[in-house]
Design a protein around this motif. Sequence first.
Motif, PDB file in Angstrom:
ATOM      1  N   THR A 260     -28.604 -10.360 -20.833  1.00 55.43           N
ATOM      2  CA  THR A 260     -28.432 -10.323 -19.371  1.00 55.43           C
ATOM      3  C   THR A 260     -28.600  -8.924 -18.781  1.00 55.43           C
ATOM      4  OG1 THR A 260     -26.038 -10.103 -19.704  1.00 55.43           O
ATOM      5  CG2 THR A 260     -26.917 -12.328 -19.397  1.00 55.43           C
ATOM      6  N   THR A 261     -28.535  -7.879 -19.626  1.00 60.12           N
ATOM      7  CA  THR A 261     -28.730  -6.506 -19.148  1.00 60.12           C
ATOM      8  C   THR A 261     -30.212  -6.168 -19.160  1.00 60.12           C
ATOM      9  OG1 THR A 261     -26.568  -5.845 -20.030  1.00 60.12           O
ATOM     10  CG2 THR A 261     -28.133  -4.088 -19.535  1.00 60.12           C
ATOM     11  N   LEU A 262     -30.701  -5.552 -18.084  1.00 62.57           N
ATOM     12  CA  LEU A 262     -32.129  -5.268 -17.965  1.00 62.57           C
ATOM     13  C   LEU A 262     -32.582  -4.243 -18.999  1.00 62.57           C
ATOM     14  CD1 LEU A 262     -34.831  -5.597 -16.473  1.00 62.57           C
ATOM     15  CD2 LEU A 262     -34.073  -3.769 -14.914  1.00 62.57           C
ATOM     16  N   GLY A 263     -31.885  -3.094 -19.053  1.00 63.89           N
ATOM     17  CA  GLY A 263     -32.304  -2.029 -19.958  1.00 63.89           C
ATOM     18  C   GLY A 263     -31.122  -1.217 -20.449  1.00 63.89           C
ATOM     19  N   PHE A 264     -31.272  -0.592 -21.641  1.00 62.93           N
ATOM     20  CA  PHE A 264     -30.165   0.151 -22.246  1.00 62.93           C
ATOM     21  C   PHE A 264     -30.673   1.374 -22.982  1.00 62.93           C
ATOM     22  CE2 PHE A 264     -27.871   0.584 -26.409  1.00 62.93           C
ATOM     23  CZ  PHE A 264     -26.792   1.316 -25.922  1.00 62.93           C
ATOM     24  N   TRP A 265     -29.925   2.486 -22.820  1.00 62.38           N
ATOM     25  CA  TRP A 265     -30.107   3.678 -23.641  1.00 62.38           C
ATOM     26  C   TRP A 265     -28.823   4.476 -23.650  1.00 62.38           C
ATOM     27  CZ3 TRP A 265     -29.796   8.992 -22.436  1.00 62.38           C
ATOM     28  CH2 TRP A 265     -30.123   9.850 -23.498  1.00 62.38           C
ATOM     29  N   ALA A 266     -28.464   4.996 -24.808  1.00 64.14           N
ATOM     30  CA  ALA A 266     -27.328   5.909 -24.937  1.00 64.14           C
ATOM     31  C   ALA A 266     -27.680   6.914 -26.017  1.00 64.14           C
ATOM     32  CB  ALA A 266     -26.048   5.154 -25.300  1.00 64.14           C
ATOM     33  N   GLY A 267     -27.494   8.197 -25.724  1.00 68.13           N
ATOM     34  CA  GLY A 267     -27.835   9.207 -26.718  1.00 68.13           C
ATOM     35  C   GLY A 267     -27.659  10.605 -26.186  1.00 68.13           C
ATOM     36  N   HIS A 268     -28.076  11.565 -26.985  1.00 70.54           N
ATOM     37  CA  HIS A 268     -27.936  12.975 -26.623  1.00 70.54           C
ATOM     38  C   HIS A 268     -29.143  13.445 -25.818  1.00 70.54           C
ATOM     39  CE1 HIS A 268     -24.462  13.183 -29.173  1.00 70.54           C
ATOM     40  NE2 HIS A 268     -25.160  12.873 -30.262  1.00 70.54           N
ATOM     41  N   ARG A 269     -28.935  14.441 -24.993  1.00 70.35           N
ATOM     42  CA  ARG A 269     -30.012  15.031 -24.190  1.00 70.35           C
ATOM     43  C   ARG A 269     -30.694  16.136 -24.997  1.00 70.35           C
ATOM     44  NH1 ARG A 269     -28.257  15.820 -17.869  1.00 70.35           N
ATOM     45  NH2 ARG A 269     -27.102  13.891 -17.546  1.00 70.35           N
ATOM     46  N   ASN A 270     -31.387  15.774 -26.028  1.00 66.13           N
ATOM     47  CA  ASN A 270     -32.025  16.780 -26.877  1.00 66.13           C
ATOM     48  C   ASN A 270     -33.532  16.855 -26.677  1.00 66.13           C
ATOM     49  OD1 ASN A 270     -32.506  14.297 -28.023  1.00 66.13           O
ATOM     50  ND2 ASN A 270     -32.192  14.975 -30.145  1.00 66.13           N
ATOM     51  N   GLU A 282     -28.635   7.334 -14.769  1.00 62.29           N
ATOM     52  CA  GLU A 282     -27.297   7.245 -15.357  1.00 62.29           C
ATOM     53  C   GLU A 282     -26.334   6.409 -14.518  1.00 62.29           C
ATOM     54  OE1 GLU A 282     -24.024  10.231 -17.439  1.00 62.29           O
ATOM     55  OE2 GLU A 282     -25.542  11.040 -16.070  1.00 62.29           O
ATOM     56  N   ASN A 283     -26.466   6.445 -13.222  1.00 60.29           N
ATOM     57  CA  ASN A 283     -25.530   5.732 -12.345  1.00 60.29           C
ATOM     58  C   ASN A 283     -26.095   4.426 -11.793  1.00 60.29           C
ATOM     59  OD1 ASN A 283     -23.512   7.792 -12.519  1.00 60.29           O
ATOM     60  ND2 ASN A 283     -24.733   9.040 -11.087  1.00 60.29           N
ATOM     61  N   ASP A 284     -27.210   3.972 -12.374  1.00 55.79           N
ATOM     62  CA  ASP A 284     -27.825   2.736 -11.883  1.00 55.79           C
ATOM     63  C   ASP A 284     -26.990   1.520 -12.293  1.00 55.79           C
ATOM     64  OD1 ASP A 284     -30.585   1.775 -10.682  1.00 55.79           O
ATOM     65  OD2 ASP A 284     -30.065   0.394 -12.299  1.00 55.79           O
ATOM     66  N   THR A 285     -26.988   0.499 -11.445  1.00 56.73           N
ATOM     67  CA  THR A 285     -26.175  -0.697 -11.712  1.00 56.73           C
ATOM     68  C   THR A 285     -26.894  -1.737 -12.557  1.00 56.73           C
ATOM     69  OG1 THR A 285     -26.926  -1.670  -9.622  1.00 56.73           O
ATOM     70  CG2 THR A 285     -24.873  -0.396  -9.579  1.00 56.73           C
ATOM     71  N   GLU A 286     -28.218  -1.628 -12.696  1.00 52.45           N
ATOM     72  CA  GLU A 286     -28.979  -2.610 -13.477  1.00 52.45           C
ATOM     73  C   GLU A 286     -29.428  -2.073 -14.836  1.00 52.45           C
ATOM     74  OE1 GLU A 286     -31.518  -5.408 -10.836  1.00 52.45           O
ATOM     75  OE2 GLU A 286     -31.518  -3.483  -9.784  1.00 52.45           O
ATOM     76  N   LYS A 369     -37.239   1.296 -13.785  1.00 52.02           N
ATOM     77  CA  LYS A 369     -36.578   0.037 -13.449  1.00 52.02           C
ATOM     78  C   LYS A 369     -37.544  -0.955 -12.824  1.00 52.02           C
ATOM     79  CE  LYS A 369     -33.487  -0.421 -10.035  1.00 52.02           C
ATOM     80  NZ  LYS A 369     -32.175  -0.397  -9.323  1.00 52.02           N
ATOM     81  N   GLN A 370     -38.380  -0.504 -11.913  1.00 47.52           N
ATOM     82  CA  GLN A 370     -39.313  -1.411 -11.253  1.00 47.52           C
ATOM     83  C   GLN A 370     -40.342  -1.953 -12.236  1.00 47.52           C
ATOM     84  OE1 GLN A 370     -38.717  -2.350  -8.032  1.00 47.52           O
ATOM     85  NE2 GLN A 370     -40.160  -3.961  -8.629  1.00 47.52           N
TER      86      GLN A 370
END
Length: 422
Positions: A260-270, A282-286, A369-370
């Motif tokens: 049900t979630t459109l997109g996902f990423w979690a990690g370091h800013r390297n 980062e603050n997007d709701t979708e 996102k689009q």
Amino acid sequence: MSAGKPPQPASSSSHSGPMCSLQSSLLTLAILTLLSFTYFSLNSPLSSSPTPQVSVAKLLIDNDKACQQAVSDGVDEEEFSDIYHSPSVFRLNYAEMERRFKVYIYPDGDPNTFYQTPRKLTGKYASEGYFFQNIRESRFRTDDPNRAHLFFIPISCHKMRGKGTSYENMTIIVQNYVQSLISKYPYWNRTLGADHFFVTCHDVGVRATEGVELLVKNSIRVVCSPSYDVGFIPHKDVALPQVLQPFALPAGGNDLENRTTLGFWAGHRNSKIRVILARVWENDTELDISNNRINRAMGPLLYQKRFYRTKFCICPGGSQVNSARIADSIHYGCVPVILSNYYDLPFNDILDWHKFAVVLKENDVYQLKQILKDIPDAEFVALHKSLVKVQKHFQWNSPPIKYDAFHMIMYELWLRHHGIKY
């Protein structure tokens, strides 16, 4: 022991019917063409050559045997139809590779230091370790160098890194080892190393080889960081998939109702692209975008569980173009979104990545996102189904099994050996 769940046996032999029917039709057409050519040649006033002896029955029998062999081997035409650039070529070449391909492993070097054995089979660089182990467990190894198509240089830069060896000393160690092989054996000098290869997943391995010019220029480098804008040479070198094994959870797939979630990423800013990705979304709701790794104190395996409920998993390059997140996404059934420039994707010349992934340029991050929302539901379903089909290609096993990551790398090496002559 097995590092992963083996793929299910191929489905019933009835699926091979369309392939054999097409093959038989093409053979029949070829035979009719040959007979027509023979007839007109014999009736030409300029013809003085003897009649060629063509056994049509033998050709048809041989074709039928080939089809029956495909059936007995469990060849599933549907399984191979839409994820490969050329399914028939892949199937036939792969079968020939299994019958004929031989690799000689140089025996030199103390296994307790940097040679012969992997450092470990876990973590970000597990692919290197699995290859070192798999090549010894496989049918491809030969102890007779005169039967070998290729020669494996078994030096592990990951082991060097684990022992705290500096970059400068790594280069010297590799240089001395290769020079010792050149002095002791005649095989390198036949092609100046073109029929030799080495495997490294840690990016320091690429740097460590720069002290041997011909190792970079001529030999096949199997690496996890295959970027067009550095030393990687497309069509000669091979992209090694970076697979973080063992996987924490079972493979996902055929579970669209949970995503049900459109997109996902979690990690370091390297990397620059990761910094932009986090800043913009980062603050997007979708889009579920986190600036840092998910805190384990929040619960067990929360990071891996996010893959199960997401449609598209964002895979930006890190310190190098590659990311273990791509193999994670494939394993957990989340369509990977490649967001990395100049990346020679693993098995790119075999697999059609556009059938199971979304491949973007880094500049597309601003419209991310689009772009994902514009993908029709039917196209997403097709991507997901194809993704499940390629999972076996991004899985390491011990001992190795047919079509897994090890066999795909061996197939890439098999293709490249055809261009080497001496």
